[in-house]
Design an enzyme around this catalytic site. Structure first.
Site, PDB file in Angstrom:
ATOM      1  NE  ARG A  56      -2.671   0.426   3.511  1.00  0.00           N
ATOM      2  CZ  ARG A  56      -1.907   0.637   4.603  1.00  0.00           C
ATOM      3  NH1 ARG A  56      -1.195   1.742   4.715  1.00  0.00           N
ATOM      4  NH2 ARG A  56      -1.856  -0.251   5.564  1.00  0.00           N
ATOM      5  CE1 TYR A 108     -16.915  10.680 -15.563  1.00  0.00           C
ATOM      6  CE2 TYR A 108     -16.355  10.704 -13.228  1.00  0.00           C
ATOM      7  CZ  TYR A 108     -16.738  10.017 -14.371  1.00  0.00           C
ATOM      8  OH  TYR A 108     -16.943   8.669 -14.302  1.00  0.00           O
ATOM      9  CG  ASP A 180     -10.261  15.487 -14.798  1.00  0.00           C
ATOM     10  OD1 ASP A 180      -9.617  14.880 -15.683  1.00  0.00           O
ATOM     11  OD2 ASP A 180     -11.195  14.964 -14.162  1.00  0.00           O
ATOM     12  CE  LYS A 205     -13.108   7.156 -17.873  1.00  0.00           C
ATOM     13  NZ  LYS A 205     -13.460   8.433 -17.272  1.00  0.00           N
TER      14      LYS A 205
HETATM   15  C1  LIG Z   1     -13.739   8.879 -15.971  1.00  0.00           C
HETATM   16  C2  LIG Z   1     -13.392  10.240 -15.496  1.00  0.00           C
HETATM   17  C3  LIG Z   1     -13.102  10.483 -14.145  1.00  0.00           C
HETATM   18  C4  LIG Z   1     -13.192   9.394 -13.082  1.00  0.00           C
HETATM   19  O1  LIG Z   1     -12.263   8.388 -13.282  1.00  0.00           O
HETATM   20  P1  LIG Z   1     -12.495   6.847 -12.814  1.00  0.00           P
HETATM   21  O2  LIG Z   1     -11.254   6.195 -13.252  1.00  0.00           O
HETATM   22  O3  LIG Z   1     -13.736   6.387 -13.529  1.00  0.00           O
HETATM   23  O4  LIG Z   1     -12.691   6.874 -11.348  1.00  0.00           O
HETATM   24  C5  LIG Z   1     -12.736  11.764 -13.771  1.00  0.00           C
HETATM   25  N1  LIG Z   1     -12.680  12.773 -14.671  1.00  0.00           N
HETATM   26  C6  LIG Z   1     -12.969  12.582 -15.975  1.00  0.00           C
HETATM   27  C7  LIG Z   1     -12.884  13.728 -16.915  1.00  0.00           C
HETATM   28  C8  LIG Z   1     -13.347  11.320 -16.431  1.00  0.00           C
HETATM   29  O5  LIG Z   1     -13.638  11.143 -17.728  1.00  0.00           O
END
Ligand SMILES: *Cc1c(COP(=O)(O)O)cnc(C)c1O
Length: 393
Positions: A56, A108, A180, A205
């Protein structure tokens, strides 16, 4: 043990994507970072570890990934998490009760949920504003504002936010600016270079890129912030396992080549959709008709693989279009090699009441596509047939 090769400032991102954070294993010569599936590490004496004691706290596969992600963003420090949400949560861990956060009104959905439905109960306050309107942002900032949360391009209307201007604004108020960067990826946009203090990612993603792993990351140049992120990473424990770290490391190696094709395919489809008689609007920052095309061109090296468009159609007809496709898979998420299609009104943004949703520009005919790596002619033919089949073109 693996040596953790540093990102080299003189190297280009294509080279860092393949090599940063990774050196052939010193003992065996293994070219790929091994999956260190070990929860604990033998110590040479009490308190004398070899850099790792418990997974961890730190795991060698994760360390290589963290160094790789930092190099991609041109940053000093990277931290990997079990999901994008776990990474975002870690930024919120910096705050104390009474603090305020200003965020985009189209962030998001999971970010919105975390802020409103989890952290409001901890006496943090959140203002959601149109972050393309800098006066509105300034008005929302106050003496208690500690964080400005910026996403660009946004989901699903592909609004582009000016990271340099918003970072400056945040700093004027003594707040941190977090970006982000999930949609653009560091191959297309590096928010730290525009003044952001922290960049967050959903590795699920484009960085993972193959729809086979969930993960998240934070990168920063600030050693104090990184140290606190490390403290929360270990204290909260939302860390990725070594297999997840390995999958993302494999994904980032091809990020530049994948993004080139994502962008090329998206650009072609966006231009074709813009001329389609059943399409009333296309949201793609690469189109000159996009209201922030020039900002996007200044801030990004290319315009990404996400295209949204509005059909001149009802909710039901639009549902039929997205159900009709054969190459595009009907699914939420984005950023994988395969093309995905979805209808925000009935899927990703269905939780928003209809009137409020339409006011926010998310109309019934809106479709969001994550354009994948298939041949663009097959993607175009698939969309054409799906639209004709539902709308009788
Ligand atoms: C998918 C996404 C998240 C969250 O990510 P997870 O891996 O699903 O927890 C945050 N910000 C954006 C822009 C996203 O597309």
């Amino acid at each position: 043990m693996t040596d953790h090769g540093e990102g080299d400032a003189d190297r280009r991102i294509e080279t860092d994507a393949v090599h940063a954070g990774q050196e052939p294993d010193a003992e065996t010569g293994a070219v790929m970072t091994p999956v260190y599936a070990s929860s604990t590490f033998a110590q040479d004496g009490p308190g004398e570890d070899r850099g790792y004691e418990y997974s961890r706290t730190g795991n060698p596969t994760r360390t290589d990934l963290e160094a790789n992600l930092a190099a991609l963003e041109g940053a000093e420090f990277g931290r990997a998490f079990a999901s994008g949400m776990a990474a975002i949560n870690t930024v919120l861990n910096l705050l104390e009760s009474g603090d305020g956060v200003v965020a985009g009104d189209d962030v998001y959905g999971g970010t919105h949920r975390l802020f409103r439905q989890v952290y409001e109960d901890y006496d943090l306050s959140f203002d959601f504003v149109d972050t393309t309107d800098h006066d509105a942002v300034a008005e929302a900032m106050g003496p208690d504002t500690e964080l400005l949360w910026v996403e660009t391009p946004t989901n699903p209307l592909m609004r582009v936010n000016d990271v340099a201007a918003l970072s400056e604004l945040a700093h004027e108020y003594g707040a941190l600016c977090a970006g982000d960067n999930t949609f653009a990826t560091p191959y297309l946009q590096r928010p730290l270079e525009f003044g952001a203090d922290v960049v967050s990612h959903s590795l699920t993603k484009y960085l993972g890129g193959h729809s086979d792993v969930v993960g998240g990351a934070l990168v920063t140049d600030d050693p104090e912030l990184d140290e606190r992120f490390g403290f929360y990473q270990n204290s909260v424990g939302a860390t990725p396992g070594p297999f997840e770290a390995f999958l993302v490391l494999r994904g980032t190696k091809t990020l530049p080549v994948r993004m080139d094709r994502h962008c090329e395919n998206a650009r072609t489809l966006a231009a074709w959709l813009a001329d389609h008689p059943d399409v009333s609007r296309v949201y793609y920052p690469g189109l000159e008709s996009h209201p922030q095309h020039e900002l996007a061109a200044a801030q990004m090296s290319d315009f990404g693989g996400m295209v949204s468009f509005e059909l001149d159609a009802t909710l039901e007809e639009t549902s039929e279009v997205v159900s009709n496709t054969e190459v595009f898979t009907l699914a939420e998420s984005l950023g994988g090699v395969e093309s995905l299609i979805e209808q925000p009104a009935s899927m990703t943004h269905a939780a928003i009441p209809r009137e409020q949703r339409i006011e926010a520009g998310l109309r019934d005919g809106l479709v969001r596509a994550s354009v994948g790596l298939e041949h663009v002619a097959d993607l175009q033919a698939d969309l054409a047939a799906a639209i004709d089949g539902a709308l009788g073109g």
